[in-house]
Scaffold this motif. Structure first.
Motif, short mmCIF file in Angstrom:
data_model
loop_
_atom_site.label_atom_id
_atom_site.label_comp_id
_atom_site.label_asym_id
_atom_site.label_seq_id
_atom_site.Cartn_x
_atom_site.Cartn_y
_atom_site.Cartn_z
N ALA A 6 0.84 -1.21 0.00
CA ALA A 6 0.00 0.00 0.00
C ALA A 6 0.87 1.25 0.00
O ALA A 6 1.80 1.38 0.79
CB ALA A 6 -0.92 0.00 1.20
N ALA A 7 0.56 2.19 -0.90
CA ALA A 7 1.33 3.43 -1.02
C ALA A 7 0.44 4.66 -0.92
O ALA A 7 0.93 5.78 -1.07
CB ALA A 7 2.10 3.44 -2.34
N SER A 8 -0.85 4.46 -0.66
CA SER A 8 -1.77 5.60 -0.52
C SER A 8 -1.49 6.30 0.80
O SER A 8 -1.10 5.69 1.78
CB SER A 8 -3.23 5.12 -0.52
N SER A 9 -1.71 7.61 0.80
CA SER A 9 -1.53 8.40 2.02
C SER A 9 -2.78 9.24 2.23
O SER A 9 -3.03 10.18 1.48
CB SER A 9 -0.30 9.28 1.89
N GLY A 10 -3.58 8.87 3.22
CA GLY A 10 -4.80 9.62 3.51
C GLY A 10 -5.93 9.29 2.56
O GLY A 10 -5.84 8.38 1.73
N ALA A 11 -6.99 10.05 2.69
CA ALA A 11 -8.18 9.85 1.86
C ALA A 11 -8.07 10.67 0.57
O ALA A 11 -7.39 11.70 0.54
CB ALA A 11 -9.43 10.29 2.63
N PRO A 12 -8.73 10.22 -0.49
CA PRO A 12 -8.70 11.00 -1.73
C PRO A 12 -9.50 12.30 -1.56
O PRO A 12 -10.42 12.38 -0.75
CB PRO A 12 -9.38 10.08 -2.75
N THR A 13 -9.10 13.31 -2.32
CA THR A 13 -9.83 14.58 -2.31
C THR A 13 -10.46 14.78 -3.70
O THR A 13 -9.89 14.39 -4.71
CB THR A 13 -8.92 15.77 -1.99
N ILE A 14 -11.63 15.42 -3.69
CA ILE A 14 -12.34 15.66 -4.95
C ILE A 14 -12.48 17.16 -5.14
O ILE A 14 -12.99 17.86 -4.28
CB ILE A 14 -13.72 14.99 -4.94
N THR A 15 -11.97 17.63 -6.29
CA THR A 15 -12.09 19.03 -6.66
C THR A 15 -12.63 19.07 -8.08
O THR A 15 -11.92 18.74 -9.03
CB THR A 15 -10.72 19.74 -6.59
N GLY A 16 -13.90 19.44 -8.20
CA GLY A 16 -14.51 19.45 -9.53
C GLY A 16 -14.57 18.03 -10.08
O GLY A 16 -15.08 17.12 -9.43
N ARG A 17 -13.98 17.83 -11.26
CA ARG A 17 -13.97 16.50 -11.89
C ARG A 17 -12.75 15.68 -11.51
O ARG A 17 -12.63 14.53 -11.90
CB ARG A 17 -14.02 16.66 -13.41
N ASP A 18 -11.81 16.28 -10.75
CA ASP A 18 -10.56 15.62 -10.38
C ASP A 18 -10.63 14.95 -9.02
O ASP A 18 -11.08 15.54 -8.04
CB ASP A 18 -9.40 16.61 -10.38
N VAL A 19 -10.14 13.70 -8.98
CA VAL A 19 -9.99 12.97 -7.72
C VAL A 19 -8.49 12.80 -7.53
O VAL A 19 -7.80 12.23 -8.38
CB VAL A 19 -10.69 11.61 -7.77
N THR A 20 -7.96 13.31 -6.40
CA THR A 20 -6.52 13.27 -6.13
C THR A 20 -6.25 12.37 -4.94
O THR A 20 -6.90 12.50 -3.89
CB THR A 20 -5.99 14.68 -5.85
#
Length: 177
Positions: free
Chosen positions: A68-82
Protein backbone atom coordinates in the motif's frame (compact mmCIF):
# COMPACT_ATOMS: atom_id res chain seq x y z
CA UNK A 1 -59.21 18.03 -28.25
CA UNK A 2 -56.98 17.33 -31.23
CA UNK A 3 -54.52 19.98 -30.11
CA UNK A 4 -54.36 18.44 -26.66
CA UNK A 5 -53.85 14.98 -28.14
CA UNK A 6 -51.11 16.32 -30.44
CA UNK A 7 -49.41 18.06 -27.54
CA UNK A 8 -49.52 14.86 -25.46
CA UNK A 9 -48.09 12.84 -28.33
CA UNK A 10 -45.30 15.36 -28.90
CA UNK A 11 -44.49 15.35 -25.18
CA UNK A 12 -44.47 11.54 -25.19
CA UNK A 13 -41.99 11.48 -28.05
CA UNK A 14 -39.72 13.96 -26.28
CA UNK A 15 -39.77 11.82 -23.15
CA UNK A 16 -39.01 8.72 -25.20
CA UNK A 17 -35.84 10.13 -26.76
CA UNK A 18 -32.71 8.78 -25.07
CA UNK A 19 -30.59 11.26 -23.18
CA UNK A 20 -27.11 11.19 -21.69
CA UNK A 21 -28.41 12.16 -18.27
CA UNK A 22 -28.54 8.49 -17.34
CA UNK A 23 -24.95 7.73 -18.33
CA UNK A 24 -22.31 7.05 -15.70
CA UNK A 25 -19.25 9.18 -15.29
CA UNK A 26 -16.27 7.81 -17.17
CA UNK A 27 -12.59 8.16 -16.43
CA UNK A 28 -11.22 10.54 -19.07
CA UNK A 29 -7.54 10.64 -18.07
CA UNK A 30 -5.08 9.95 -15.32
CA UNK A 31 -1.85 11.58 -14.18
CA UNK A 32 0.42 9.68 -14.55
CA UNK A 33 -1.17 8.18 -17.64
CA UNK A 34 -2.04 4.50 -17.76
CA UNK A 35 0.86 2.29 -18.89
CA UNK A 36 3.48 5.06 -18.87
CA UNK A 37 6.89 5.33 -17.22
CA UNK A 38 7.70 8.47 -15.26
CA UNK A 39 11.15 9.59 -14.22
CA UNK A 40 10.14 10.44 -10.64
CA UNK A 41 7.19 9.15 -8.66
CA UNK A 42 4.66 11.99 -8.27
CA UNK A 43 3.47 12.99 -4.82
CA UNK A 44 -0.09 12.13 -5.89
CA UNK A 45 -2.13 10.55 -8.66
CA UNK A 46 -5.00 12.45 -10.29
CA UNK A 47 -8.03 10.85 -11.92
CA UNK A 48 -10.18 13.11 -14.10
CA UNK A 49 -13.78 12.05 -14.75
CA UNK A 50 -16.36 13.25 -17.30
CA UNK A 51 -18.52 14.73 -14.50
CA UNK A 52 -17.79 15.73 -10.91
CA UNK A 53 -18.12 12.56 -8.80
CA UNK A 54 -19.78 12.48 -5.39
CA UNK A 55 -17.57 12.47 -2.29
CA UNK A 56 -19.48 9.63 -0.67
CA UNK A 57 -17.70 6.29 -0.95
CA UNK A 58 -14.67 7.60 -2.87
CA UNK A 59 -11.79 5.10 -2.70
CA UNK A 60 -8.45 5.25 -4.46
CA UNK A 61 -5.83 2.63 -3.54
CA UNK A 62 -2.27 3.05 -4.78
CA UNK A 63 -0.15 -0.11 -4.54
CA UNK A 64 3.59 -0.17 -5.20
CA UNK A 65 6.62 -2.44 -4.68
CA UNK A 66 6.25 -2.26 -0.88
CA UNK A 67 2.46 -2.75 -0.92
CA UNK A 68 0.00 0.00 0.00
CA UNK A 69 1.33 3.43 -1.02
CA UNK A 70 -1.77 5.60 -0.52
CA UNK A 71 -1.53 8.40 2.02
CA UNK A 72 -4.80 9.62 3.51
CA UNK A 73 -8.18 9.85 1.86
CA UNK A 74 -8.70 11.00 -1.73
CA UNK A 75 -9.83 14.58 -2.31
CA UNK A 76 -12.34 15.66 -4.95
CA UNK A 77 -12.09 19.03 -6.66
CA UNK A 78 -14.51 19.45 -9.53
CA UNK A 79 -13.97 16.50 -11.89
CA UNK A 80 -10.56 15.62 -10.38
CA UNK A 81 -9.99 12.97 -7.72
CA UNK A 82 -6.52 13.27 -6.13
CA UNK A 83 -4.87 10.57 -4.02
CA UNK A 84 -1.62 11.40 -2.18
CA UNK A 85 1.23 8.86 -2.27
CA UNK A 86 3.22 8.05 0.88
CA UNK A 87 6.57 9.92 1.00
CA UNK A 88 8.55 6.71 1.68
CA UNK A 89 7.37 5.04 -1.56
CA UNK A 90 10.19 3.55 -3.68
CA UNK A 91 10.61 3.52 -7.42
CA UNK A 92 8.97 0.65 -9.29
CA UNK A 93 5.66 -0.51 -10.68
CA UNK A 94 2.46 1.03 -9.31
CA UNK A 95 -1.17 0.05 -9.67
CA UNK A 96 -4.05 2.39 -8.88
CA UNK A 97 -7.50 0.93 -8.20
CA UNK A 98 -10.47 3.22 -7.77
CA UNK A 99 -14.13 3.10 -6.84
CA UNK A 100 -15.86 6.44 -7.23
CA UNK A 101 -19.55 7.28 -6.85
CA UNK A 102 -20.82 8.70 -10.14
CA UNK A 103 -22.90 11.89 -10.04
CA UNK A 104 -25.94 9.67 -10.76
CA UNK A 105 -25.20 7.65 -7.60
CA UNK A 106 -23.76 4.53 -9.22
CA UNK A 107 -20.22 3.23 -8.61
CA UNK A 108 -17.51 3.55 -11.24
CA UNK A 109 -14.55 1.23 -10.76
CA UNK A 110 -11.32 0.53 -12.57
CA UNK A 111 -7.58 0.07 -12.42
CA UNK A 112 -4.58 1.60 -14.15
CA UNK A 113 -0.82 1.26 -13.72
CA UNK A 114 2.45 3.08 -14.31
CA UNK A 115 6.18 2.73 -13.61
CA UNK A 116 8.32 5.21 -11.66
CA UNK A 117 12.10 5.10 -12.17
CA UNK A 118 12.81 7.08 -8.96
CA UNK A 119 10.67 6.85 -5.84
CA UNK A 120 9.71 9.62 -3.45
CA UNK A 121 12.27 8.12 -1.06
CA UNK A 122 15.01 8.63 -3.71
CA UNK A 123 15.42 4.93 -4.53
CA UNK A 124 15.70 3.80 -8.14
CA UNK A 125 13.98 0.89 -9.83
CA UNK A 126 15.02 -1.10 -12.84
CA UNK A 127 12.63 -0.64 -15.76
CA UNK A 128 10.34 -3.63 -15.71
CA UNK A 129 7.36 -4.75 -17.59
CA UNK A 130 4.54 -2.43 -16.70
CA UNK A 131 1.14 -4.03 -16.53
CA UNK A 132 -1.27 -2.18 -18.78
CA UNK A 133 -4.86 -2.48 -17.58
CA UNK A 134 -7.67 -0.43 -19.08
CA UNK A 135 -10.02 1.32 -16.65
CA UNK A 136 -13.26 -0.57 -16.65
CA UNK A 137 -16.72 -0.18 -15.30
CA UNK A 138 -18.70 -3.30 -14.56
CA UNK A 139 -20.95 -4.18 -17.48
CA UNK A 140 -23.66 -5.18 -15.02
CA UNK A 141 -23.62 -1.71 -13.44
CA UNK A 142 -24.17 -0.05 -16.82
CA UNK A 143 -26.95 -2.38 -17.88
CA UNK A 144 -28.86 -2.35 -14.60
CA UNK A 145 -28.62 1.42 -14.24
CA UNK A 146 -30.22 1.97 -17.65
CA UNK A 147 -32.98 -0.59 -17.16
CA UNK A 148 -35.13 1.52 -14.84
CA UNK A 149 -35.01 4.76 -16.92
CA UNK A 150 -35.72 2.83 -20.11
CA UNK A 151 -38.68 1.03 -18.56
CA UNK A 152 -40.03 4.28 -17.11
CA UNK A 153 -39.71 5.94 -20.52
CA UNK A 154 -41.55 3.10 -22.25
CA UNK A 155 -44.33 2.99 -19.66
CA UNK A 156 -44.68 6.79 -19.69
CA UNK A 157 -44.86 6.87 -23.47
CA UNK A 158 -47.49 4.12 -23.59
CA UNK A 159 -49.59 5.90 -20.96
CA UNK A 160 -49.35 9.22 -22.81
CA UNK A 161 -50.24 7.59 -26.12
CA UNK A 162 -53.19 5.85 -24.44
CA UNK A 163 -54.45 9.13 -22.98
CA UNK A 164 -54.01 10.84 -26.34
CA UNK A 165 -55.88 8.07 -28.14
CA UNK A 166 -58.67 8.16 -25.58
CA UNK A 167 -59.05 11.93 -25.95
CA UNK A 168 -59.11 11.70 -29.75
CA UNK A 169 -61.78 8.99 -29.66
CA UNK A 170 -63.77 10.89 -27.09
CA UNK A 171 -63.59 14.02 -29.25
CA UNK A 172 -64.87 12.09 -32.29
CA UNK A 173 -67.76 10.68 -30.28
CA UNK A 174 -68.65 14.20 -29.06
CA UNK A 175 -68.54 15.49 -32.67
CA UNK A 176 -70.99 12.74 -33.77
CA UNK A 177 -73.47 13.53 -31.00
Amino acid sequence: MRRLASALLAFGLLVALPTTAFAHDVLERTDPADGTSVTKLPESVVLTFSEAPLTIGAQVVVTGPKGAASSGAPTITGRDVTQAIAPDSPGGDYTVSYRITSDDGHPVTGTFSFHAAIGLDGSTAAAGATVHVKPVSSADDGQSSLLVPILLTIVGTVVLLGIGGFLVLRGRQADRA
